[in-house]
Scaffold this motif. Structure first.
Motif, short mmCIF file in Angstrom:
data_model
loop_
_atom_site.label_atom_id
_atom_site.label_comp_id
_atom_site.label_asym_id
_atom_site.label_seq_id
_atom_site.Cartn_x
_atom_site.Cartn_y
_atom_site.Cartn_z
N ARG A 269 69.49 -14.45 6.09
CA ARG A 269 70.19 -14.19 4.82
C ARG A 269 69.56 -14.99 3.69
NH1 ARG A 269 74.49 -17.40 3.26
NH2 ARG A 269 75.58 -16.70 1.38
N TRP A 270 69.28 -16.27 3.95
CA TRP A 270 68.62 -17.10 2.93
C TRP A 270 67.23 -16.57 2.58
CZ3 TRP A 270 69.51 -22.96 4.47
CH2 TRP A 270 70.83 -23.33 4.10
N ALA A 271 66.45 -16.28 3.63
CA ALA A 271 65.05 -15.92 3.42
C ALA A 271 64.88 -14.52 2.84
CB ALA A 271 64.29 -16.02 4.74
N SER A 272 65.89 -13.66 3.00
CA SER A 272 65.76 -12.26 2.57
C SER A 272 65.54 -12.11 1.08
CB SER A 272 67.00 -11.47 2.99
OG SER A 272 68.16 -11.96 2.33
N LYS A 273 65.93 -13.12 0.30
CA LYS A 273 65.80 -13.01 -1.16
C LYS A 273 64.42 -13.45 -1.65
CE LYS A 273 68.30 -17.37 -1.13
NZ LYS A 273 69.66 -17.87 -1.04
N THR A 274 63.59 -14.03 -0.78
CA THR A 274 62.32 -14.61 -1.21
C THR A 274 61.40 -13.58 -1.85
OG1 THR A 274 62.47 -16.23 0.58
CG2 THR A 274 60.33 -15.97 -0.48
N SER A 275 61.35 -12.38 -1.29
CA SER A 275 60.44 -11.36 -1.82
C SER A 275 60.85 -10.89 -3.21
CB SER A 275 60.38 -10.16 -0.87
OG SER A 275 61.67 -9.59 -0.71
N ASN A 276 62.08 -11.24 -3.62
CA ASN A 276 62.56 -10.83 -4.94
C ASN A 276 62.42 -11.93 -5.99
OD1 ASN A 276 63.93 -8.03 -4.51
ND2 ASN A 276 64.64 -9.28 -2.79
N TYR A 277 61.81 -13.05 -5.62
CA TYR A 277 61.55 -14.09 -6.61
C TYR A 277 60.62 -13.54 -7.69
CZ TYR A 277 63.46 -17.69 -3.44
OH TYR A 277 64.27 -18.45 -2.63
N ASN A 278 60.84 -13.97 -8.92
CA ASN A 278 60.07 -13.45 -10.04
C ASN A 278 58.76 -14.19 -10.28
OD1 ASN A 278 61.94 -11.44 -10.71
ND2 ASN A 278 63.22 -12.90 -11.80
N SER A 279 58.71 -15.48 -9.98
CA SER A 279 57.54 -16.28 -10.33
C SER A 279 56.56 -16.39 -9.16
CB SER A 279 57.95 -17.67 -10.81
OG SER A 279 58.68 -18.35 -9.83
N PHE A 280 55.34 -16.75 -9.49
CA PHE A 280 54.26 -16.82 -8.50
C PHE A 280 54.43 -18.00 -7.56
CE2 PHE A 280 50.13 -18.76 -7.48
CZ PHE A 280 49.57 -17.74 -6.71
N TYR A 281 54.80 -19.17 -8.10
CA TYR A 281 54.81 -20.39 -7.30
C TYR A 281 55.68 -20.29 -6.04
CZ TYR A 281 55.47 -25.26 -5.91
OH TYR A 281 55.54 -26.42 -5.18
N PRO A 282 56.97 -19.90 -6.15
CA PRO A 282 57.78 -19.86 -4.94
C PRO A 282 57.31 -18.84 -3.91
CG PRO A 282 58.98 -18.93 -6.79
CD PRO A 282 57.76 -19.58 -7.34
N LYS A 283 56.75 -17.73 -4.39
CA LYS A 283 56.23 -16.74 -3.44
C LYS A 283 55.02 -17.28 -2.69
CE LYS A 283 57.76 -12.43 -5.64
NZ LYS A 283 57.35 -11.14 -6.21
N PHE A 284 54.15 -17.97 -3.43
CA PHE A 284 52.95 -18.54 -2.80
C PHE A 284 53.35 -19.66 -1.83
CE2 PHE A 284 48.42 -20.27 -3.79
CZ PHE A 284 48.00 -19.80 -2.57
N LEU A 285 54.32 -20.49 -2.24
CA LEU A 285 54.79 -21.56 -1.36
C LEU A 285 55.43 -20.98 -0.11
CD1 LEU A 285 55.51 -24.49 -0.67
CD2 LEU A 285 57.54 -24.26 -2.14
#
Length: 373
Positions: A269-285
């Protein structure tokens, strides 16, 4: 293949070391001797089937060292099948000096929690909103710490710390290690001016900012993320108005899961939102964390079948293990949890756990509070 593994671990190490040093840049806060309460708060608590936990939260709210006439509590019952509402009503009858409201949730989106918070917003009487969860306990000086931080700064959104209250068993300690790393990541990201994560169990913002950001508009199709998406919208619009309160008295305590299936569902549930992050940094991390853990998991399997040089694997494993442990120790120095032992078992098992969560968060579904998403 060995070169790819090496690059993955080096990139991962750079990210974690950045967060390690960023953690130190966020200064510890304390309540001054001259402190006088000034801020009025509305505490919003969505709940579903929390009859076993609500009593502890409500008792901790009763014990707050803060003027009761400065506090409003709005509870939102999200179609509970137990007697959660009765627990709250019984508490309210004994604590009538606190302004309280009990609402039924109205489902308007795919996110019951976002619906619940949005339901409370129009009737909230106070300028500051604080969300927490029904399975939490708050420190007696929780509101005093947040208010003191507000008085010292011009923030309109404040993320604050959360930690587990664990029993003395390995499964709880495993979750505590993970929570420490998540909290260190949160604090460290604020320290390097790349905040992207917070915890809705301890999250404060002005009603004014919530309305200016259009609340959960544009992300209410995603089941979770009432905290991080609101934070990321605020960072994109007015990053100077967002801060992290690193204070012992502000720590909210929550409960770990007691079985593996619930833990997996929670983390998916927590991780499912990661692909919807808007910025580059959290997706890359997030990608770096996933691939580093996947390497360790598949590397252990490859070692078993003799398909990988054990010396190279050991070197890369120890690099990852060492920086992970440094980050956990850094977080533990602030949270003062149980004595940290060298978690070799967790270090070996966690990559399999994290890889499973990462895969299912992208391609699978999850069950939460008796609902399937």
């Amino acid at each position: 293949m060995e070169i790819i593994f090496f690059i993955l671990i080096v990139v991962y190490a750079v990210f974690i070391l950045q967060l390690f040093f960023g953690f130190n840049k966020i200064k510890d806060q304390s309540i001054s001797k001259e402190y006088t309460p000034k801020t009025n708060f509305t505490i919003v608590v969505p709940f579903r089937n929390e009859a076993k936990n609500l009593s502890k939260l409500l008792a901790s709210l009763s014990n707050l060292n803060y003027p009761k006439n400065f506090i409003e509590i709005i509870m939102i019952d999200d179609d509970s099948k137990d007697n959660s509402s009765a627990v709250f009503i019984k508490w309210r009858m004994k604590n009538d000096e606190i302004d309280t409201t009990l609402l039924e949730n109205l489902r308007l989106s795919n996110s019951p929690k976002k619906d619940a918070i949005s339901r409370a917003m129009p009737i909230a009487k106070n300028p500051w909103i604080i969300t927490t969860d029904a399975d939490c306990e708050v420190n007696p000086n929780w509101l005093s710490s947040i208010d003191g931080f507000i008085q010292k700064n011009s923030f309109e959104m404040i993320a604050a710390p959360v930690i587990y209250k664990t029993k003395n068993n390995w499964f709880h300690h495993f979750q505590q290690f993970e929570m420490l790393s998540l909290q260190a990541t949160t604090i460290g990201s604020f320290g390097i001016n790349q905040p992207f994560m917070c915890n809705g169990a301890n999250f404060a913002y002005t009603k004014k900012m919530f309305l200016e950001l259009d609340g959960f508009e544009d992300n209410n199709k995603i089941a979770s993320g009432d905290d991080v998406f609101l934070l990321q919208k605020a960072i994109a619009k007015c990053s100077d108005k967002v801060g992290f309160l690193k204070a012992q008295n502000a720590i909210v305590i929550t409960k770990p899961e007691n079985n593996l299936f619930k833990l997996l569902m929670h983390r998916i549930r927590w991780a499912s939102k990661t692909s919807n992050y808007n910025s580059f940094y959290p997706k890359f991390l997030a990608s770096s964390v996933f691939f580093a853990n996947a390497f360790i998991a598949f590397g252990l399997i490859a070692l078993f079948f003799g398909k990988l040089d054990w010396k190279l694997f050991l070197i890369l494993f120890l690099i990852k293990y060492s920086i992970d442990y440094l980050l956990i120790l850094k977080a533990n120095s602030f949270f003062n949890t149980n004595k940290i032992a060298i978690p070799f078992a967790s270090a070996i098992l966690y990559p399999f756990f994290a890889t499973t969560v990462g895969v299912f968060s992208l391609f699978g579904k999850f069950t939460w509070k008796g609902r399937r998403f």
